[in-house]
Design a protein around this motif. Structure first.
Motif, PDB file in Angstrom:
ATOM      1  N   THR A 183       0.830  -1.204   0.000  1.00 59.75           N
ATOM      2  CA  THR A 183       0.000   0.000   0.000  1.00 59.75           C
ATOM      3  C   THR A 183       0.865   1.254   0.000  1.00 59.75           C
ATOM      4  O   THR A 183       0.597   2.211  -0.735  1.00 59.75           O
ATOM      5  N   MET A 184       1.916   1.259   0.810  1.00 65.84           N
ATOM      6  CA  MET A 184       2.799   2.424   0.866  1.00 65.84           C
ATOM      7  C   MET A 184       3.535   2.625  -0.455  1.00 65.84           C
ATOM      8  O   MET A 184       3.754   3.768  -0.881  1.00 65.84           O
ATOM      9  N   THR A 206       3.213   5.956  -2.649  1.00 70.06           N
ATOM     10  CA  THR A 206       4.421   6.678  -3.039  1.00 70.06           C
ATOM     11  C   THR A 206       4.428   6.924  -4.543  1.00 70.06           C
ATOM     12  O   THR A 206       4.777   8.023  -5.003  1.00 70.06           O
ATOM     13  N   ALA A 207       4.049   5.920  -5.320  1.00 71.54           N
ATOM     14  CA  ALA A 207       3.973   6.100  -6.773  1.00 71.54           C
ATOM     15  C   ALA A 207       2.938   7.157  -7.134  1.00 71.54           C
ATOM     16  O   ALA A 207       3.161   7.987  -8.031  1.00 71.54           O
ATOM     17  N   LEU A 208       1.819   7.157  -6.451  1.00 74.03           N
ATOM     18  CA  LEU A 208       0.783   8.161  -6.688  1.00 74.03           C
ATOM     19  C   LEU A 208       1.283   9.561  -6.356  1.00 74.03           C
ATOM     20  O   LEU A 208       1.053  10.510  -7.110  1.00 74.03           O
ATOM     21  N   ALA A 209       1.984   9.705  -5.240  1.00 76.37           N
ATOM     22  CA  ALA A 209       2.534  11.004  -4.862  1.00 76.37           C
ATOM     23  C   ALA A 209       3.578  11.467  -5.865  1.00 76.37           C
ATOM     24  O   ALA A 209       3.639  12.654  -6.219  1.00 76.37           O
ATOM     25  N   GLY A 210       4.404  10.546  -6.354  1.00 73.03           N
ATOM     26  CA  GLY A 210       5.391  10.899  -7.376  1.00 73.03           C
ATOM     27  C   GLY A 210       4.740  11.345  -8.667  1.00 73.03           C
ATOM     28  O   GLY A 210       5.157  12.332  -9.286  1.00 73.03           O
ATOM     29  N   ALA A 236       3.370  14.817  -8.151  1.00 73.27           N
ATOM     30  CA  ALA A 236       4.446  15.811  -8.170  1.00 73.27           C
ATOM     31  C   ALA A 236       4.904  16.092  -9.599  1.00 73.27           C
ATOM     32  O   ALA A 236       5.138  17.253  -9.968  1.00 73.27           O
ATOM     33  N   LEU A 237       5.022  15.044 -10.407  1.00 71.25           N
ATOM     34  CA  LEU A 237       5.401  15.244 -11.805  1.00 71.25           C
ATOM     35  C   LEU A 237       4.345  16.027 -12.569  1.00 71.25           C
ATOM     36  O   LEU A 237       4.659  16.904 -13.375  1.00 71.25           O
ATOM     37  N   ARG A 238       3.074  15.743 -12.308  1.00 75.08           N
ATOM     38  CA  ARG A 238       1.993  16.468 -12.976  1.00 75.08           C
ATOM     39  C   ARG A 238       1.996  17.938 -12.592  1.00 75.08           C
ATOM     40  O   ARG A 238       1.845  18.820 -13.439  1.00 75.08           O
ATOM     41  N   LEU A 239       2.201  18.224 -11.306  1.00 76.49           N
ATOM     42  CA  LEU A 239       2.252  19.613 -10.853  1.00 76.49           C
ATOM     43  C   LEU A 239       3.458  20.348 -11.443  1.00 76.49           C
ATOM     44  O   LEU A 239       3.360  21.514 -11.820  1.00 76.49           O
TER      45      LEU A 239
END
Length: 72
Positions: free
Chosen positions: A45-46, A50-54, A57-60
């Motif tokens: 899950t973590m 983490t992949a989702l947060a990355g 961040a790339l999209r932003l």
């Protein structure tokens, strides 16, 4: 019977669910407990989070670069 107005229980619960600081404490507590109780599932899950947060961040970053280059 007591009437519910502004500031009632529904508003309080809504703020507890949507307020970022409260949610961060709950998520951190759940992940800590998960590491102790279900380490394999929690690690998976973590990793997904983490992949989702990355990706976010790339999209932003991409969006900021596009805005900067197009002058918007």
């Amino acid at each position: 019977m007591r009437k519910r107005g502004p500031g009632g229980a529904k508003d309080t619960v809504g703020e507890l669910v949507t307020y970022p600081f409260c949610m961060s404490v709950r998520v951190a507590s759940a992940l800590t407990a998960g590491q102790m109780l279900w380490p394999r599932v929690t690690r998976t899950t973590m990793g997904a989070l983490t992949a989702l947060a990355g990706a976010d961040a790339l999209r932003l970053t991409y969006s900021a670069l596009v805005d900067r280059t197009t002058g918007e």
